[in-house]
Structures are given as C-alpha cells and as structure tokens.
Design a protein around this motif. Structure first.
Motif, PDB file in Angstrom:
ATOM      1  N   GLU A   1     -61.083  29.993 -27.181  1.00  0.00           N
ATOM      2  CA  GLU A   1     -60.541  29.811 -28.519  1.00  0.00           C
ATOM      3  C   GLU A   1     -60.130  28.356 -28.718  1.00  0.00           C
ATOM      4  O   GLU A   1     -59.731  27.688 -27.774  1.00  0.00           O
ATOM      5  CB  GLU A   1     -59.306  30.700 -28.696  1.00  0.00           C
ATOM      6  CG  GLU A   1     -59.598  32.172 -28.608  1.00  0.00           C
ATOM      7  CD  GLU A   1     -60.485  32.641 -29.729  1.00  0.00           C
ATOM      8  OE1 GLU A   1     -60.119  32.461 -30.900  1.00  0.00           O
ATOM      9  OE2 GLU A   1     -61.556  33.184 -29.432  1.00  0.00           O
TER      10      GLU A   1
ATOM     11  N   THR B   1     -60.673  30.350 -21.233  1.00  0.00           N
ATOM     12  CA  THR B   1     -60.406  29.790 -22.556  1.00  0.00           C
ATOM     13  C   THR B   1     -61.688  29.719 -23.354  1.00  0.00           C
ATOM     14  O   THR B   1     -62.728  29.356 -22.846  1.00  0.00           O
ATOM     15  CB  THR B   1     -59.797  28.375 -22.461  1.00  0.00           C
ATOM     16  OG1 THR B   1     -60.676  27.554 -21.704  1.00  0.00           O
ATOM     17  CG2 THR B   1     -58.437  28.393 -21.834  1.00  0.00           C
TER      18      THR B   1
ATOM     19  N   GLN C   1     -51.456  35.401 -30.311  1.00  0.00           N
ATOM     20  CA  GLN C   1     -52.870  35.183 -30.038  1.00  0.00           C
ATOM     21  C   GLN C   1     -53.113  34.505 -28.691  1.00  0.00           C
ATOM     22  O   GLN C   1     -54.138  33.868 -28.510  1.00  0.00           O
ATOM     23  CB  GLN C   1     -53.487  34.303 -31.142  1.00  0.00           C
ATOM     24  CG  GLN C   1     -53.535  34.972 -32.489  1.00  0.00           C
ATOM     25  CD  GLN C   1     -54.619  36.023 -32.552  1.00  0.00           C
ATOM     26  OE1 GLN C   1     -55.712  35.817 -32.070  1.00  0.00           O
ATOM     27  NE2 GLN C   1     -54.300  37.168 -33.141  1.00  0.00           N
TER      28      GLN C   1
ATOM     29  N   GLY D   1     -63.979  36.636 -24.674  1.00  0.00           N
ATOM     30  CA  GLY D   1     -62.818  35.964 -25.224  1.00  0.00           C
ATOM     31  C   GLY D   1     -61.543  36.396 -24.533  1.00  0.00           C
ATOM     32  O   GLY D   1     -60.495  35.847 -24.753  1.00  0.00           O
TER      33      GLY D   1
ATOM     34  N   PRO E   1     -54.519  30.055 -25.957  1.00  0.00           N
ATOM     35  CA  PRO E   1     -54.948  31.106 -26.876  1.00  0.00           C
ATOM     36  C   PRO E   1     -56.088  31.904 -26.272  1.00  0.00           C
ATOM     37  O   PRO E   1     -56.907  31.380 -25.525  1.00  0.00           O
ATOM     38  CB  PRO E   1     -55.410  30.341 -28.123  1.00  0.00           C
ATOM     39  CG  PRO E   1     -55.640  28.961 -27.693  1.00  0.00           C
ATOM     40  CD  PRO E   1     -54.847  28.732 -26.445  1.00  0.00           C
ATOM     41  N   CYS E   2     -56.109  33.182 -26.604  1.00  0.00           N
ATOM     42  CA  CYS E   2     -57.156  34.064 -26.096  1.00  0.00           C
ATOM     43  C   CYS E   2     -57.396  35.123 -27.153  1.00  0.00           C
ATOM     44  O   CYS E   2     -56.446  35.761 -27.614  1.00  0.00           O
ATOM     45  CB  CYS E   2     -56.727  34.696 -24.784  1.00  0.00           C
ATOM     46  SG  CYS E   2     -58.004  35.643 -23.971  1.00  0.00           S
ATOM     47  N   GLU E   3     -58.634  35.320 -27.544  1.00  0.00           N
ATOM     48  CA  GLU E   3     -59.012  36.252 -28.600  1.00  0.00           C
ATOM     49  C   GLU E   3     -58.414  37.637 -28.365  1.00  0.00           C
ATOM     50  O   GLU E   3     -58.517  38.193 -27.285  1.00  0.00           O
ATOM     51  CB  GLU E   3     -60.534  36.355 -28.640  1.00  0.00           C
ATOM     52  CG  GLU E   3     -61.067  37.282 -29.696  1.00  0.00           C
ATOM     53  CD  GLU E   3     -62.574  37.315 -29.664  1.00  0.00           C
ATOM     54  OE1 GLU E   3     -63.111  38.332 -29.205  1.00  0.00           O
ATOM     55  OE2 GLU E   3     -63.189  36.324 -30.065  1.00  0.00           O
TER      56      GLU E   3
END
Length: 173
Positions: free
Chosen positions: A79, A77, A158, A127, A101-103
C-alpha cells in the motif's frame, strides 16, 4: 520459558518503555531497494547494542532477528504510505516496532508467534502480511531463539505493526 517471556513482554504497559529512536520513510522509497533492509537493520541493531557490556555481540546477535522482521515488512508492504521503525527500552526489554499500511488490515485477526492455535492468515501477495505457514514458523523460531515476544497487531484502521520484545540480558543460548 518462551511462553512466560512472551506473556510478560506482551503485558508490558507501553508507558514502561522509553523511546530510543524513531525512523520513518516512504514505502515506495523503502521498496525501491532491497539493500534498505540491511542498512536499516545495521542502524537499529547498533542502537540496540548500546548500554550493554558487550555491545557488538548483542547488536550482532539481534541483527539476525531484526533483519528477518524488516525483510518480512518489506515483502508485506504494498500500500502507499509510510513505514516506521521504532525502538524502545524498558528495564528488562528492548522493543522493535515496525508499522505500515496493509490492505484490509482492519479485517485481519491478530497473529502471535508461538501461538498453538491456527489463525487465518491470507496468502502473500493479497496485500496482507506475507506470513503463510513458513512465515509463522519463522516468527515462532525467532521468538524461541531470541527468547522474544513477537506479535503482529492491527495498527490504526488500515495498518499493521510487527512488535518484537527482546530481553535486554546477554545470556542467549
């Protein structure tokens, strides 16, 4: 046998699973202390053990896999947002789902534990999920030891989710 269990668990309709517990927290809070991994693991493992003939044995054994998956999420993680931990139960499997969430998760290909084909997984720190070759080995080993189906999937536009389906039987080897 591992491939068969993976295929069976992966083909389960999510509606076959009854929700047991859902927990969500801010990623900043989650990442602020490594000890949250242990605390969340203990809580979720105790719940997974409920309803078994030897709940302590089942929850202790699965706490190893649960902890590894939560620590993988901790390292992955970056983000802002929320991370969620969900437990579900079906007649033959218990499911742990960790979503965060993850880029650029929408551009990632899905990664499956135990998959023989090579799939591109970006380097840690970018990310993306921190699963390099050693992480893929970890997931494959956890899947084999616990006779589980463990996979990583896109979650929304996302985010990603780690899903682990553990057999509810207690005959681990």
């Amino acid at each position: 046998m591992e491939g068969v269990l993976k295929e069976e668990a992966s083909n389960f309709d999510d509606h076959a699973f009854a929700p047991m517990v859902s927990m969500e927290m801010n990623i900043g809070m989650f990442k602020s202390q490594w000890q949250f991994c242990d605390r969340i693991t203990e809580y979720l493992s105790d719940i997974l053990g409920q309803g078994h003939s030897d709940p302590a044995r089942y929850s202790n054994f699965l706490s190893v896999a649960t902890n590894e998956l939560i620590e993988l999420a901790f390292r992955s993680t970056g983000e802002p947002g929320r991370i969620s931990f969900d437990l579900y139960r079906s007649a033959t499997f218990n499911r742990l789902r960790i979503a965060f969430p993850c880029e650029e998760a929408s551009d990632r290909e899905r990664a499956h534990a135990g998959s023989a084909e090579r799939q591109p997984i970006p380097e840690a720190g970018s990310g993306y999920l921190a699963v390099k070759s050693d992480g893929k080995v970890l997931l494959r080993d956890l899947a084999a030891i616990f006779r589980a189906a463990i996979r990583i999937e896109k979650h929304g536009t996302q985010g990603i989710q780690i899903i682990a389906d553990f057999p509810s039987t207690e005959d681990f080897r």
